[in-house]
Design an enzyme around this catalytic site. Structure first.
Site, short mmCIF file in Angstrom:
data_model
loop_
_atom_site.label_atom_id
_atom_site.label_comp_id
_atom_site.label_asym_id
_atom_site.label_seq_id
_atom_site.Cartn_x
_atom_site.Cartn_y
_atom_site.Cartn_z
N GLY A 77 43.08 48.16 43.10
CA GLY A 77 42.37 47.19 42.28
C GLY A 77 41.69 46.16 43.13
O GLY A 77 41.94 46.03 44.33
N GLY A 80 37.66 38.97 42.27
CA GLY A 80 36.79 38.06 43.00
C GLY A 80 37.43 37.52 44.26
O GLY A 80 36.74 37.17 45.23
N MET A 81 38.77 37.44 44.27
CA MET A 81 39.46 36.83 45.41
C MET A 81 39.86 37.85 46.46
O MET A 81 40.12 37.48 47.60
CB MET A 81 40.71 36.10 44.92
CG MET A 81 40.42 34.91 44.01
SD MET A 81 39.56 33.60 44.87
CE MET A 81 40.83 33.09 46.02
N VAL A 84 43.72 44.73 45.97
CA VAL A 84 45.14 45.06 45.84
C VAL A 84 45.32 46.50 46.30
O VAL A 84 44.58 47.41 45.88
CB VAL A 84 45.64 44.91 44.39
CG1 VAL A 84 47.13 45.24 44.31
CG2 VAL A 84 45.40 43.50 43.89
N ASP A 192 46.48 31.68 32.77
CA ASP A 192 45.50 32.77 32.64
C ASP A 192 46.13 33.99 31.98
O ASP A 192 45.96 35.12 32.44
CB ASP A 192 44.93 33.14 34.01
CG ASP A 192 43.62 33.94 33.90
OD1 ASP A 192 42.94 33.81 32.86
OD2 ASP A 192 43.29 34.68 34.84
#
Length: 712
Positions: A77, A80-81, A84, A192
Site C-alpha cells: 500500500g 501521501g506520506m 507500506v 481520522d
C-alpha cells in the site's frame, strides 16, 4: 554449478534475503539449474523469494530490499506520506507491515507525525487496534513496524459489494467502538476514522473467551467476545494525545492555523473548526459517518463534490435519512446512527463504550463458513423492531423505560397451567436446572434440597444435611455435582445422581445467600451476609481467597446474587447496598461499580455473550446494563412488587424475571413482554430457565415449585 547461478547465490548470501538453512540447501541444489532465471523461478515457487524481491534483484537493487533489521517482501500500500511493505525481521523471523516515510515528503513535520503515531500506538494494546512492534530510523529512512494483518479494508468492501448486511455493519462498528474505547481510556483521539482505516481480517477469530480479561479501570474489557472476522483500526498518524483525565476545555470558532485534520467525508463539525481541540466524541461522529456508509453504500454528503462544501454540510446540514436509503434498517439502528452523528458533541454518545453497548442488541455473529459475501438472506434484520430509543445513549432522557400492561397470562409461548411440585414445607428460596435440562434443584426454608425429574415432573430424591434455611442451589457444569448453601453457614457439594454428600467446604463464617460455578467448573463463588465474595477451589475442596477488600473494592451490605461471565474471567455481584460490582477473578479487584438502583438488589445475571448484565430488586425495575460502558441501557417496568429472580434465555434474546406473584418473559431487544403468568400465591423468590429454553421454573413463599413447558 553454472557461473551465472553461482553469482546469483552469492548475491543472495550477501543480501541475507534467505535464512541460513535455506541458503545452505540452495548451495547444494543450485548446480542442478541451468541458469539463474531457472533457479530464481524455483525459489519463487517455493516461497523463499517473492516476485517483488526478484524484480529488484534483476535490476541490481538488492540493497533496496533491506531496511534496518527488516527484509522487504512486497509492497502492499501507499499514501501521501509513504509506502507500506510486507516485511520480515531477519533475526526474529516475524512478518510485519513496515510503514516507511516517503523520502520526497521528508520534513520536520512528517517526521514528527511519524513519531507521534509511534507514541500513540505504543500506548495501546487491544485486539481491535493494530499493534506496534518497532519504530526506528535507518540511513535516514524512518519506519514503523506494525502487526501484519491479512484482510481487506471496509472501504474496498463497500466499493466491491455495496451496503453491508445490517448485523455485519453493526458488528463492525461495535468492534471499532471497542478499540476506540481502549484508546479513549489512554488519552488518545484518532481524528481520522473512516472505512479505509478499518480492516476486516480474514480467517479465524483469534479471540478466545478465556482471554476476555479486564484491565484496571480505565478498566473496560481488553477483549470482547467478537464474531468471525476481527476489525482492526489502522493509521493513527493523525492521533492526538492528551494527558489522561484532561479533556479539551472548549472549541474555538475557527482553527488557529486554518489547517483541517481529517477526511472531509467523515469529519465532525467541531473538528472542521478546530482540529486540535477535539475529544473522543469527534471519533464517534466519524464512526457514525462510517456506519452510515456501511448501511447505505454512500457517504453522508456524497452528492457534494467540494471538500470545503462537505465541511459546511457537516456543520449545517442533515444528510439524506438513512432509513430511506436502507428501509430494512431497524428503528433502533437508525436511532444509533443519528445519535452518533449529532451536530453537537453533548448530544452524541459520550464514549465509544456506549456505542458498543447499544450495538450489542443488533450485532449478530456470522458463520465461519460464510465470509463477507453479501447474500439476500444475510440482509434481513430481526423482524422485531425496538421501540423508539430515548436513553442517555439514544436520546434525551436517562434510560429507555419500557412499560407494558401485560395480561395475567399470555398464552402461546409456554403452557397456560404449570405442573406443581409440592414437597417443600415453607418458602422456596432457589431453583436451578441441570446443564442438560433433565433435572432441577430447589432449596427452601425447610432445610431441604430436592432433586426433580423435569420431564416426569416428579421428585427424584432429597439431599439432607442443612440445619437451617437453604438460600441457594446451583448445578455444576458437568451436571453430576451441585452445591447448596444457607443460613447454617454450610456450603455443601453433592453428587446429584446418588445423593451423596461429597464435601463440606471449610472456612465459611457467615450465612450464604448466593453461589455460582465458573463455566469450567473449577471454581465456586459465594456471597452472603458478611458482605464479601469468596472464591473456592472445587476439586481441592478448599477456600482460595476473598475478592475485593478495603483497597480492591467492596460491598457495604449483604450480597444477594452472583454470576460468572461466560469467559470465566469476570463475575458480577448484587447487593442490598443498591450496587452491582464487576470483578476480575484473576486479580480479585473490582473493575466497575454499577449504580442506578434506588433500593436493594436481589438478583443479577450475565448475558450469554458477556456483553450485558441484567439486575432487579426491591425497586421493581428490571435493568439492563452495558458491560463495556458500565451504564444502564434499558429499563423494563411492569412488576408490581420486588423482583427476586432473573435469568437469560440460552441465546440471550429473552429475559426471564420473577417478582410480585408473577413470572415474566421479556424480549431483550424490544423490551416487550412475551409471556406473563401467575407463579405464586404470595411472592416469587426464584426463577430458572432450562438451557434449551423448553422449560421455566419458579418458586416462592407458598412453597410450591412450578414448572412450565413450551406450548405445542
Amino acid at each position: 554449478m553454472a557461473p551465472v547461478a553461482t553469482d546469483f547465490v552469492k548475491v543472495l548470501a550477501e543480501t541475507q534475503l534467505l535464512d541460513d538453512a535455506h541458503l545452505e540447501e540452495l548451495t547444494q541444489v543450485a548446480s542442478a539449474y541451468p541458469s539463474a532465471a531457472a533457479l530464481a523461478s524455483e525459489l519463487v515457487r517455493r516461497g523463499w523469494l517473492t516476485s517483488y524481491q526478484l524484480a529488484h534483484l534483476d535490476k541490481g537493487r538488492a540493497d533496496a530490499l533491506l531496511l534496518g533489521p527488516y527484509v522487504l517482501l512486497e509492497e502492499v500500500g501507499q499514501g501521501g506520506m509513504g509506502k507500506v511493505y510486507k516485511a520480515r525481521h531477519r533475526r526474529l523471523d516475524r512478518v510485519v507491515a513496515l510503514k516507511v516515510i516517503n523520502p520526497a515528503a521528508l520534513s520536520t513535520e512528517a517526521v514528527q507525525r511519524f513519531q507521534r503515531e509511534a507514541r500513540a500506538i505504543a500506548r495501546l494494546k487491544h485486539p481491535n487496534i493494530v499493534m506496534l512492534y518497532d519504530a526506528d530510523e535507518s540511513d535516514g529512512q524512518h519506519f514503523l513496524a506494525l502487526e501484519f494483518i491479512e484482510g481487506v479494508d471496509l472501504d474496498k468492501l463497500i466499493q466491491e459489494r455495496g451496503p453491508f448486511p445490517i448485523p455485519l455493519a453493526c458488528d463492525c462498528v461495535r468492534q471499532a467502538a471497542l478499540g476506540l474505547q481502549h484508546a479513549h481510556e489512554r488519552g488518545l483521539v484518532h481524528r481520522d476514522i473512516k472505512p479505509s482505516n478499518l480492516l476486516l481480517t480474514r480467517g479465524g477469530n483469534p479471540a478466545s473467551p478465556v482471554l476476555n480479561r479486564l484491565s484496571a479501570r480505565g478498566n473496560a474489557p481488553d477483549l470482547e467476545s467478537i464474531p468471525e472476522g476481527l476489525i482492526k483500526i489502522l493509521d493513527l498518524g493523525l492521533a492526538r494525545i492528551y494527558p489522561l483525565g484532561a479533556a479539551p476545555q472548549g472549541i474555538p470558532k475557527i482553527s488557529m492555523d486554518g489547517f483541517v485534520v481529517g477526511t472531509p467525508d467523515y469529519l465532525a463539525p467541531e473538528q472542521a473548526l478546530d482540529s486540535h481541540g477535539v475529544d473522543i466524541r469527534a471519533d464517534i461522529y466519524s464512526l457514525g459517518c462510517t456506519f452510515y456508509e456501511l448501511l447505505s453504500g454512500a457517504t453522508p454528503f456524497a452528492a457534494v463534490a467540494s471538500g470545503t462544501q462537505k465541511l459546511l454540510c457537516h456543520l449545517q446540514d442533515q444528510p439524506p435519512a438513512v432509513e430511506k436509503l436502507r428501509p430494512d434498517a431497524p428503528a433502533g439502528v437508525v436511532a444509533i446512527v443519528r445519535k452518533m452523528m449529532a451536530k453537537q458533541p453533548h448530544e452524541r454518545f459520550q464514549t465509544p463504550g456506549q456505542v458498543a453497548d447499544a450495538l450489542g442488541f443488533f450485532a449478530k455473529p456470522r458463520s465461519p463458513a460464510a465470509p463477507p459475501g453479501w447474500r439476500a438472506e444475510n440482509v434481513a434484520p430481526s423482524s422485531q423492531t425496538p421501540p423508539p430509543l430515548r436513553d442517555n445513549h439514544l436520546g434525551d432522557t436517562n434510560v429507555v423505560r419500557v412499560q407494558h400492561a401485560a395480561p395475567a397470562k399470555t398464552p402461546g409461548l409456554y403452557v397456560d397451567e404449570p405442573k406443581e411440585l409440592a414437597e417443600h414445607k415453607g418458602p422456596v428460596r432457589s431453583v436451578a436446572f441441570s446443564p442438560d435440562g433433565r433435572h432441577a434443584l430447589s432449596g427452601g426454608d425447610d432445610h431441604a434440597v430436592y432433586v426433580w425429574d423435569v420431564l416426569g415432573a416428579k421428585k427424584v430424591r432429597r439431599l439432607q444435611g442443612h440445619t437451617e434455611a437453604v438460600r441457594c442451589v446451583a448445578f455444576g457444569p458437568d451436571g453430576r455435582t451441585a452445591v447448596s448453601g444457607g443460613g447454617d453457614r454450610a456450603l455443601f457439594l453433592w453428587d446429584v445422581e446418588t445423593g451423596q454428600l461429597l464435601a463440606r467446604f471449610k472456612g465459611q463464617t457467615a450465612a450464604i445467600a448466593t453461589a455460582a460455578f465458573s463455566p469450567d467448573g473449577k471454581f465456586l463463588l459465594t456471597g452472603g451476609t458478611d458482605q464479601a465474595l469468596h472464591l473456592w477451589d472445587v476439586a481441592a475442596r478448599r477456600y482460595l481467597r476473598q475478592l475485593g477488600g478495603v483497597v480492591r473494592g467492596r460491598h457495604y451490605d449483604a450480597i444477594e446474587g452472583v454470576a460468572f461471565a461466560p469467559d470465566g474471567g469476570r463475575a458480577i455481584s448484587a447487593s442490598l447496598d443498591k450496587t452491582l460490582r464487576l470483578w476480575n477473578i484473576q486479580t480479585g479487584r473490582e473493575v466497575h461499580c454499577f449504580e442506578g438502583h434506588t433500593d436493594k438488589i436481589y438478583c443479577v445475571a450475565f448475558s450469554p455473550d458477556g456483553l450485558h448484565v441484567a439486575s432487579a430488586g426491591h425497586d421493581r425495575a428490571v435493568r439492563l446494563w452495558g458491560v463495556v460502558s458500565g451504564e444502564e441501557l434499558r429499563r423494563l417496568e411492569g412488576h408490581t412488587g420486588s423482583v427476586h429472580g432473573i435469568a437469560f434465555s440460552p441465546g440471550g434474546r429473552q429475559l426471564l424475571t420473577g417478582g410480585d406473584t408473577t413470572v415474566r418473559l421479556w424480549d431483550v431487544a424490544t423490551g416487550r413482554p412475551l409471556f406473563t403468568a401467575e407463579a405464586d400465591a404470595d411472592r416469587v423468590l426464584s426463577v430458572a430457565m432450562a438451557p434449551d429454553g423448553t422449560h421455566v421454573l419458579a418458586a416462592g413463599e407458598d412453597g410450591v415449585v412450578r414448572l412450565w413447558g413450551k406450548a405445542l
